[in-house]
Every structure is written in C-alpha cells, then in structure tokens.
Design a protein around this motif. Structure first.
Motif, PDB file in Angstrom:
ATOM      1  N   ASP A  67      52.126  47.574  38.471  1.00 48.65           N
ATOM      2  CA  ASP A  67      53.129  48.266  39.703  1.00 48.65           C
ATOM      3  C   ASP A  67      52.324  48.818  40.851  1.00 48.65           C
ATOM      4  O   ASP A  67      52.774  49.730  41.823  1.00 48.65           O
ATOM      5  CB  ASP A  67      53.957  49.496  39.032  1.00 48.65           C
ATOM      6  N   LYS A  68      50.766  49.010  40.508  1.00 51.25           N
ATOM      7  CA  LYS A  68      49.910  49.568  41.499  1.00 51.25           C
ATOM      8  C   LYS A  68      50.165  49.355  42.771  1.00 51.25           C
ATOM      9  O   LYS A  68      50.198  50.161  43.957  1.00 51.25           O
ATOM     10  CB  LYS A  68      48.435  49.390  41.019  1.00 51.25           C
ATOM     11  N   TYR A  69      50.283  47.945  43.226  1.00 52.74           N
ATOM     12  CA  TYR A  69      50.312  47.478  44.446  1.00 52.74           C
ATOM     13  C   TYR A  69      51.690  47.959  45.290  1.00 52.74           C
ATOM     14  O   TYR A  69      51.614  48.251  46.400  1.00 52.74           O
ATOM     15  CB  TYR A  69      50.122  46.083  44.433  1.00 52.74           C
ATOM     16  N   ALA A  70      52.631  47.874  44.554  1.00 49.16           N
ATOM     17  CA  ALA A  70      53.952  48.082  45.209  1.00 49.16           C
ATOM     18  C   ALA A  70      54.085  49.848  45.337  1.00 49.16           C
ATOM     19  O   ALA A  70      54.732  50.165  46.335  1.00 49.16           O
ATOM     20  CB  ALA A  70      55.149  47.926  44.216  1.00 49.16           C
TER      21      ALA A  70
ATOM     22  N   ILE B 234      45.819  47.135  53.736  1.00 46.97           N
ATOM     23  CA  ILE B 234      44.809  45.857  53.674  1.00 46.97           C
ATOM     24  C   ILE B 234      43.742  46.145  54.664  1.00 46.97           C
ATOM     25  O   ILE B 234      42.427  45.861  54.248  1.00 46.97           O
ATOM     26  CB  ILE B 234      45.461  44.394  54.249  1.00 46.97           C
ATOM     27  N   ILE B 235      44.038  46.638  55.761  1.00 48.53           N
ATOM     28  CA  ILE B 235      42.975  46.984  56.746  1.00 48.53           C
ATOM     29  C   ILE B 235      42.103  48.165  56.022  1.00 48.53           C
ATOM     30  O   ILE B 235      40.654  48.008  56.070  1.00 48.53           O
ATOM     31  CB  ILE B 235      43.389  47.417  57.868  1.00 48.53           C
ATOM     32  N   ALA B 236      42.657  49.061  55.525  1.00 42.86           N
ATOM     33  CA  ALA B 236      41.813  50.204  54.833  1.00 42.86           C
ATOM     34  C   ALA B 236      40.948  49.586  53.587  1.00 42.86           C
ATOM     35  O   ALA B 236      39.814  49.984  53.511  1.00 42.86           O
ATOM     36  CB  ALA B 236      42.440  51.304  54.364  1.00 42.86           C
ATOM     37  N   ASN B 237      41.463  48.637  52.815  1.00 37.89           N
ATOM     38  CA  ASN B 237      40.686  47.898  51.959  1.00 37.89           C
ATOM     39  C   ASN B 237      39.504  47.087  52.522  1.00 37.89           C
ATOM     40  O   ASN B 237      38.420  47.240  52.106  1.00 37.89           O
ATOM     41  CB  ASN B 237      41.602  47.107  51.057  1.00 37.89           C
ATOM     42  N   HIS B 238      40.013  46.456  53.426  1.00 36.18           N
ATOM     43  CA  HIS B 238      38.837  45.645  54.036  1.00 36.18           C
ATOM     44  C   HIS B 238      37.666  46.727  54.524  1.00 36.18           C
ATOM     45  O   HIS B 238      36.508  46.203  54.402  1.00 36.18           O
ATOM     46  CB  HIS B 238      39.211  44.678  55.371  1.00 36.18           C
ATOM     47  N   ARG B 239      37.923  47.709  55.256  1.00 39.33           N
ATOM     48  CA  ARG B 239      37.196  48.725  55.789  1.00 39.33           C
ATOM     49  C   ARG B 239      36.163  49.170  54.655  1.00 39.33           C
ATOM     50  O   ARG B 239      34.991  49.155  54.942  1.00 39.33           O
ATOM     51  CB  ARG B 239      37.854  49.602  56.646  1.00 39.33           C
TER      52      ARG B 239
ATOM     53  N   PRO C 231      37.213  43.508  37.466  1.00 40.24           N
ATOM     54  CA  PRO C 231      36.567  44.176  38.639  1.00 40.24           C
ATOM     55  C   PRO C 231      37.023  43.213  39.636  1.00 40.24           C
ATOM     56  O   PRO C 231      36.888  43.465  41.008  1.00 40.24           O
ATOM     57  CB  PRO C 231      35.348  43.998  38.348  1.00 40.24           C
ATOM     58  N   GLY C 232      37.184  41.758  39.259  1.00 40.30           N
ATOM     59  CA  GLY C 232      37.451  40.860  40.483  1.00 40.30           C
ATOM     60  C   GLY C 232      38.787  41.139  41.274  1.00 40.30           C
ATOM     61  O   GLY C 232      39.309  40.545  42.388  1.00 40.30           O
ATOM     62  N   GLY C 233      39.511  41.966  40.966  1.00 38.35           N
ATOM     63  CA  GLY C 233      40.840  42.583  41.289  1.00 38.35           C
ATOM     64  C   GLY C 233      40.403  42.994  42.637  1.00 38.35           C
ATOM     65  O   GLY C 233      41.447  43.043  43.688  1.00 38.35           O
ATOM     66  N   ILE C 234      39.350  43.542  42.996  1.00 32.29           N
ATOM     67  CA  ILE C 234      38.691  44.210  44.351  1.00 32.29           C
ATOM     68  C   ILE C 234      39.088  43.250  45.435  1.00 32.29           C
ATOM     69  O   ILE C 234      39.659  43.621  46.572  1.00 32.29           O
ATOM     70  CB  ILE C 234      37.410  44.640  44.254  1.00 32.29           C
ATOM     71  N   THR C 235      38.697  42.297  45.195  1.00 36.95           N
ATOM     72  CA  THR C 235      38.772  40.817  46.317  1.00 36.95           C
ATOM     73  C   THR C 235      40.271  40.374  46.261  1.00 36.95           C
ATOM     74  O   THR C 235      40.515  39.863  47.338  1.00 36.95           O
ATOM     75  CB  THR C 235      37.683  40.001  46.075  1.00 36.95           C
ATOM     76  N   GLN C 236      40.918  40.691  45.420  1.00 31.49           N
ATOM     77  CA  GLN C 236      42.290  40.113  45.548  1.00 31.49           C
ATOM     78  C   GLN C 236      43.616  41.127  46.013  1.00 31.49           C
ATOM     79  O   GLN C 236      44.627  41.029  45.891  1.00 31.49           O
ATOM     80  CB  GLN C 236      42.690  39.593  44.075  1.00 31.49           C
ATOM     81  N   TYR C 237      42.900  42.198  46.413  1.00 33.99           N
ATOM     82  CA  TYR C 237      43.830  43.467  46.731  1.00 33.99           C
ATOM     83  C   TYR C 237      44.789  43.047  47.803  1.00 33.99           C
ATOM     84  O   TYR C 237      46.145  43.146  47.904  1.00 33.99           O
ATOM     85  CB  TYR C 237      42.858  44.601  47.168  1.00 33.99           C
TER      86      TYR C 237
ATOM     87  N   HIS D 128      47.488  40.696  46.845  1.00 31.36           N
ATOM     88  CA  HIS D 128      48.529  41.532  45.743  1.00 31.36           C
ATOM     89  C   HIS D 128      49.334  42.130  46.892  1.00 31.36           C
ATOM     90  O   HIS D 128      50.615  42.085  46.776  1.00 31.36           O
ATOM     91  CB  HIS D 128      47.843  42.256  44.740  1.00 31.36           C
ATOM     92  N   VAL D 129      48.648  42.999  47.649  1.00 27.73           N
ATOM     93  CA  VAL D 129      49.674  44.015  48.591  1.00 27.73           C
ATOM     94  C   VAL D 129      50.386  43.010  49.523  1.00 27.73           C
ATOM     95  O   VAL D 129      51.838  43.449  49.769  1.00 27.73           O
ATOM     96  CB  VAL D 129      48.569  44.892  49.370  1.00 27.73           C
ATOM     97  N   GLY D 130      50.002  42.165  50.084  1.00 31.90           N
ATOM     98  CA  GLY D 130      50.735  41.105  50.811  1.00 31.90           C
ATOM     99  C   GLY D 130      51.832  40.531  50.401  1.00 31.90           C
ATOM    100  O   GLY D 130      52.792  40.357  50.952  1.00 31.90           O
ATOM    101  N   GLY D 131      51.899  40.252  49.125  1.00 27.80           N
ATOM    102  CA  GLY D 131      53.058  39.845  48.390  1.00 27.80           C
ATOM    103  C   GLY D 131      54.174  40.803  48.068  1.00 27.80           C
ATOM    104  O   GLY D 131      55.137  40.439  47.315  1.00 27.80           O
ATOM    105  N   VAL D 132      53.739  42.167  48.233  1.00 24.92           N
ATOM    106  CA  VAL D 132      54.865  43.152  47.546  1.00 24.92           C
ATOM    107  C   VAL D 132      56.084  43.069  48.610  1.00 24.92           C
ATOM    108  O   VAL D 132      56.252  42.974  49.895  1.00 24.92           O
ATOM    109  CB  VAL D 132      54.375  44.632  47.941  1.00 24.92           C
TER     110      VAL D 132
END
Lengths: 394, 356
Positions: free
Chosen positions: B206-209, B294-299, B321-327, B330-334
């Motif tokens: 549920d984290k991303y949603a 997503i922007i904040a994550n890239h930053r 830990p690979g979840g960092i690069t998939q953020y 995941h967020v884009g699909g909410v």
C-alpha cells in the motif's frame, strides 16, 4: 535575432542568449539528468517599491502564480515555487525533461496582463496576512529585518519584503494591473534552464520566449539606490539574560572572495564553530551577516570575531587542508549535484557587477586552496569587528 | 529482515556521483530503550572514531552519524580522487565499533552532538509520541532523547554501542495506532492543528498509493491547501506526509492558524479527509501528486549519500533494495480508486481517536 554571448572564459560553462524582447536566457549543462530545472528571475523586488508601495512586489508574486500561471501547475504535474526578495522575484520549477516546453510556457505567463478578480485578490491578501503573522512571531526574522533597516537606512533596502500591512490591505485590482504592467517585462528578466541537452532546449525555449509579452509596453522604472557601505549590530531580548543578535556589513561591488571561496569559508565556519555566515547581493553592493544568541551585542560581535579568527588559524594549521576537504569541499560538491542548486548559482552569476566581464560562478574543486578560504574569513572578521563602536574586536 | 546486531553496508555506484558515499548501519530493533535513546551519541562517536582511523590511513574522508527510527550508523563520503578509500569503511568501523571513544573525547563528542541538535522538538515528535506511545522506539522524541544524552557518560556510550552490536531477538512490532488529534500550546499568537494517522511499513504494497494520497492532501494546491487556504484563508503554512519504517508507519498533517481558528481548521481538515476516502477529487490532482513524487524521487537519487542511506533502510527492513529504482513505475501505476481505498483503510479521517 538572439545574440549568443557565451562567456569567453569557459566554453563548457553556461550558455547565454539575449532575445529581441530583452529576455536573458541561460543554459546550464547537466549531463544524464532525467530532470530539468527552470528559474525565471524578474529583477523586481521590494527594493523597487516607492513609499506607498511597500509589500506590493510580494503581493504581485502571489497573484502571478495564482492568476497568470493558473496556480503554477505544469502539465498537471510539478508546481512553480515563487519567492520575493529585496533585489529580485524568482519563479522556480523542477520537471521531467519531457515537460520543459510546457514549464517554459507556464513561466512565460508571468508577463501576461495581470487582472485578478476581487475574490482572488482578497484570498491572497488573507494568505499574506497569515504569512505576516507567522513571520513576525519569529524573533530571528524580526532581528534580521531590523538589521537590514539599520544597514541600509533611508534606502529602498530598509523595509521588509512583506512591507506595510496598510498598504497591502488597501491594494485594488486596478492597482495590481498598473504595477504589473510597470514592473514585469522580459527585458527585466532572466530565464535559466539546467538540463541534459541544454543547447537544444535553450534554442527551443528561445523560440517560444520570443513571443512573450508582444506589444507589452516597455516602461522605465527607477533603479533602486544602492545602500551605503556600513555596519550594524541589532538585537532583541529572548529571555534568560540572552539576546537574539544580528551583526552585518555591506560592501560595495563584488562580495568577499569568489563564489567558491565564499561557499567553502561558510561551510568551514559552520562546521568548526556552528556560525552560519549569510550573504545577499543587493545589486551594486553585497550584504554579509550572521545571527546568534549572546548576552549582549558587544559580546556577540566579539565572539563572532574570535570564532572567525580560530577557524582561520585551524585552516592555516597542519590539519587545515584535511579539514577543508572533509568539512567544506565534500558537502559543497554534494550540494552542487542538485540541479536546482546549479540553476540558482548560474542565475546569481548573471549578477556580474561589470556586465562586460560576465563569468560563470566559480565552483569549488579539490584544487581550491586553504589560503583563498582563509582570506575570505579574514575579511569577514574585519567586516564584523568594525560593527563595534570602539573598533575592531580581538 | 536484517538480524539485530548485524551491520549492513551500502555503497554508491562507482563513478555515478562526484562525491562517493558508503553507509554502514546497525538495526535498532530489540535494543533496550536506553540504547535507542543514546544511539545518536553512539553514531556520533563512531563517526569521529572512523574519521580518525581514515586519517591515520592517510585518507581524509567525511563521516557523519546517521540515525533513523530503524538504524544507527555512519555515512562516509570521499571527494573525487579518494573514492576507492571507502572500500575500507568496514575495516575502520570494525576497529572502533565496540569502544568508539576514550573518556577524554566524550565531552567534545557530546557537546558537538548537542550543539547540532535542534533547540526544540519538532511537531512531528508529538505526533509520533501520540501514535506509538512511550514504549516503542518509534515514539521517541526530541525532549526525551536530549534529556537522556545530557545525562550520559562515556560508559553509557560504550554499553549502548555493545548492545546495538550484540545479537538479540528482534523487538515487537508497534501496536497499530489510531488516528489522533494532537494539541500543542499556541505560541506567539500562532496555533496549529495537528493530526496523526496510521500508516504502513516500508515493505507494504500500500506504500505507493498511500504516498500519492498524502501528496494529494499536502503541498501547494493540494486538497488541504485548496480548502484551508484557497477557500477559507485559514492558514499560510501546511504540511502533510507519510513515513514508513521497518515495522510500521504513520501519516501526519499540520496546519498553522490563528488560535481562534483551530476548531474550524480541524473541521475543514476532516471534510477533506472524508472527501479523499470517497474519492471526491479531480483526477488531475492525482496525476500532479504522482508527478511530484516521481520528481522528488529522481532528485534524491542524484545524491550518493541519500541512496546509500535509503539502501540501508530497505535492507534492514528486509525489503528489496532494488525497489528504489522501481519507485517511479510503482507510483506511476497508482489509480484514483487505489488512493481512495488506502485512505479509507489507513487514514481514517472520519473518526479521530480523540484529543491528546
């Protein structure tokens, strides 16, 4: 036709363009960045306000975002952040590279005719009243503003950016329109972009920005008078025998040292003594100041001077080079990796005091020496110590 | 999940950043409260001792303590030309970990720590305390920590370091909190409305949603800003966010207002939370919230140190830990429906558990 004016000293540095409408464009290379940062800086701030206008540059900033920029949202995504200072008003946005053109269009809306309706104006004035209440409740803010008033008496730099509440509350939508027409013009603005493919992006932005404010009358405005060079120390009691103190000085022309020297000196002093040296460029002058708690103003100035002397001695001592590297250079290089920071630095670098000698902001490198940093600190010490009536403190 | 007492090491990708970083962290789960309270002082001592080890080896690296709700450790950074030196971080740490400082160094380390500590508690401390209570480490706040550190001696630091490095059973997960409204005294003519809500752990689906839901509420032109500031001019300063830890999480919102407006702010905030649960929000706001996340994550990923510290948090929580690069993916699909669903299940704006 746009005029290319890339700084001759560093061909890999920022790219500069000046458009026919007077807009100055700057491009900063950020290879590999998935993000692009844009900053539109209007060379209008509270220092451009005449008596009876105090606080209105800030109100305009709020209304430009709300009305002209439609809330400042870029393509249903990123939001424009705005800030008004004494010399400038800035609008910043960070977007993914695919949204650069849209972000440019949103920022360019700042130059559209501004005609807020009564409801928009009333809502923003209410928000500004809350902002004022929050800021004036902070003793540090009050002391800092008192320092500016003491440093720059009888100049437009003396009054706070938030201005006079009576002036702000009396503002009408017609007055907003008149002020905006007078102040907002591309010829008084700089647009800086940091991105991966900056040459292409800059050219595309230039094509769009050429159309900003067509037919918008170019009107002359007063140049704000520079503040006199001087020193000030002000304070306010905070209880338990302590006072919040601000001590500062202004100097004409370029600030103490290069940007690299300033950045490393600031970090060295903060790391070694916990004192944060702040700097604000006021067009033809530079203001440098610190804020601290002390028993009285004299004790504050003396402790600052003693701390700066101690840090300088540390830097010139046997461990100075290592201290500079670990406490100043590494965090500064880390901070410089932030794309918005590099865009802000490039914007500041356009404030060359001699326009014919525009150079990019100098970056700290592993070669930046302790001598350069120690010299900056020595000049700060001299400047702060002169705030005492009896002369330099030791 | 990483076993208590076992250090975790994360390195930044070589050549990716101007400043290379490595973070070494030990979990806090299962540690006694005194050790958890002393953890920042222990981490500060480790940072000093490791820096001295590095200097002795001829390489100036920057070391800083890093303490989260789940771990204590250090981050070491190296300037261009020195990046390879960070390979020795584990050796430097092993040499000093159990006895990081001598008695004569203690005063300097503690003074340095206290001078860098904020002079007062953050408002989020009050929220965490109200949500997690005074038994779980997630409820530790500024005042309790400063009081403990002020009373610490050198032996306490050594004892806490040994406790953190010792094998021990993992601690219990926190009790699932309920939504609380926290009352802080008005200061300087300004008051605030403060709400804490349940959240999810770092590994929750549920984290991303939930991130999107909180981003939808907070920020300029978010749902709270529109209602409280745009429509009713009740506040200038607003914040709303969620935080995830290894064993739980929480959400919080803060609105500064005039003292007399606190009840109205609370009422309007409740309206907004109920609208969120019903899904009564424009889809464009969801898209904006996702884009900002997503922007904040890239930053954040542009900085070696923030990557390594986050990797340690994931590792200690037992999350990939690979979840960092998939953020972003995941967020884009909410979807808006998922946002309303997590709001109903976790934020619970309709039934605050009462004033504290």
């Amino acid at each position: 036709m746009p005029v290319l004016t890339t700084g001759p000293r560093d061909p890999t540095g920022p790219r500069h363009l000046t458009l026919d409408n007077g807009l100055h464009l700057v491009g900063v290379r950020r290879p590999g960045s998935p993000l692009a940062a844009l900053r539109l800086r209007i060379d209008i701030g509270s220092a451009d306000e005449a008596p009876g206008e105090h606080g209105l540059a800030h109100v305009l900033e709020h209304l430009v975002v709300r009305c002209s920029m439609g809330g400042g949202r870029v393509a249903d995504g990123a939001l424009v952040e705005a800030a008004t200072g004494r010399p400038h008003t800035s609008y910043d946005v960070l977007v993914r590279t695919g949204d650069i053109a849209t972000a440019g269009d949103v920022l360019g809306a700042a130059f559209r005719q501004l005609k807020p309706d009564t409801r928009d104006l009333a809502d923003e004035l209410a928000a500004i009243r809350r902002e004022r209440a929050q800021r004036t409740a902070d003793v540090r803010w009050r002391v800092q503003e008192a320092m500016f008033a003491a440093l720059c008496p009888d100049t437009p730099y003396a009054h706070p950016v938030l201005g006079d509440p009576r002036t702000v509350d009396a503002l009408t939508d017609e007055a907003v329109h008149r002020l905006h027409s007078r102040w907002y013009h591309p010829s008084r603005a700089t647009l800086v972009i940091g991105s991966d493919r900056v040459d292409e992006e800059l050219a595309a932005l230039a094509e769009r920005a050429r159309l900003w404010a067509p037919g918008h009358p170019r009107t002359e405005t007063r140049a704000a008078a520079p503040p006199p060079g001087g020193h000030a120390v002000v304070s306010e009691a905070v209880g338990a025998g302590r006072r919040a103190v601000a001590v500062g000085f202004t100097e004409p022309g370029a600030p103490c040292g290069t940007d690299a020297g300033f950045a490393l000196a600031r970090r060295s002093v903060r790391a070694a003594r916990g004192i944060d040296v702040l700097r604000l460029r006021l067009r033809s002058h530079t203001c440098t100041w610190v804020m601290l708690a002390a028993t009285d103003e004299t004790a504050a100035v003396r402790s600052v001077a003693a701390a700066l002397r101690a840090v300088r001695e540390l830097l010139l001592g046997p461990d100075g080079a290592a201290l500079l590297r670990t406490e100043a250079l590494i965090p500064e290089l880390r901070a410089a990796e932030d794309i918005q920071r590099s865009v802000a630095d490039a914007t500041d670098a356009t404030d060359a005091f001699d326009a014919s000698d525009r150079i990019p902001a100098s970056r700290p490198t592993t070669a930046t020496g302790v001598g350069e940093v120690a010299d900056v600190i020595a000049r700060w010490r001299q400047g702060f110590a002169a705030a005492l009536p009896e002369g330099p403190a030791t | 999940m990483t076993a208590p007492g076992a250090p975790v090491l994360a390195n930044s990708v070589p050549g990716e950043h101007a400043v290379a970083a490595a973070t070494l962290a030990v979990p806090l789960t299962g540690a006694d409260r005194a050790s958890v309270l002393a953890a920042p002082l222990v981490a500060a001592a480790w940072a000093c001792a490791v820096a001295a080890e590095a200097r002795r080896g001829g390489t100036p690296v920057r070391t800083e303590p890093v303490v989260t709700a789940d771990y204590a450790g250090i981050t070491a950074e190296a300037a261009p030309g020195d990046h390879d030196a960070l390979r020795r971080l584990a050796d430097w740490f092993a040499a000093v970990a159990e006895h990081p400082l001598e008695e004569w160094e203690f005063g300097t380390v503690r003074r340095s720590f206290l001078s860098r500590t904020p002079s007062s508690a953050r408002w989020s401390d009050a929220v965490r305390r109200a949500l997690f209570g005074d038994r779980h480490r997630y409820g530790v706040g500024h005042d309790e920590r400063v009081a403990h550190v002020t009373g610490c001696g050198p032996a306490d630091v050594t004892a806490a370091a040994r406790e953190l490095l010792a094998a021990r059973p993992a601690g219990p997960a926190p009790l699932v909190p309920r939504t609380v409204r926290v009352r802080l005294p008005a200061e300087g003519g300004a008051a605030c409305h403060l709400l804490g809500t349940p959240g999810v752990s770092l590994g929750s689906d549920d984290k991303y949603a939930l991130h999107v839901a909180w981003a939808l509420l907070g920020g300029r032109d978010g749902m709270l800003d529109r209602r409280l500031r745009g429509e009713h001019a009740l506040t200038y300063s607003l914040a709303a966010f969620s935080r995830e830890f290894a064993d739980g999480g929480y959400g919080a919102c803060f609105a500064a207002c005039a003292p007399g407006a606190r009840d109205e702010v609370a009422e309007r905030t409740g309206e907004v939370l109920r609208a969120l649960e019903r899904g009564s929000f424009p889809r464009s706001l969801v898209d904006s919230a996702k884009e900002r996340l997503i922007i904040a994550n890239h930053r954040s990923l542009r900085n070696g140190r923030s990557v390594t510290e986050r990797l340690c948090g994931y590792e200690i929580a037992g999350t990939d830990p690979g979840g960092i690069t998939q953020y972003a993916r995941h967020v884009g699909g909410v979807t808006p429906e998922q946002v309303a669903d997590v709001a109903r299940r976790h934020i619970g704006g309709d039934q605050p558990g009462g004033d504290l």
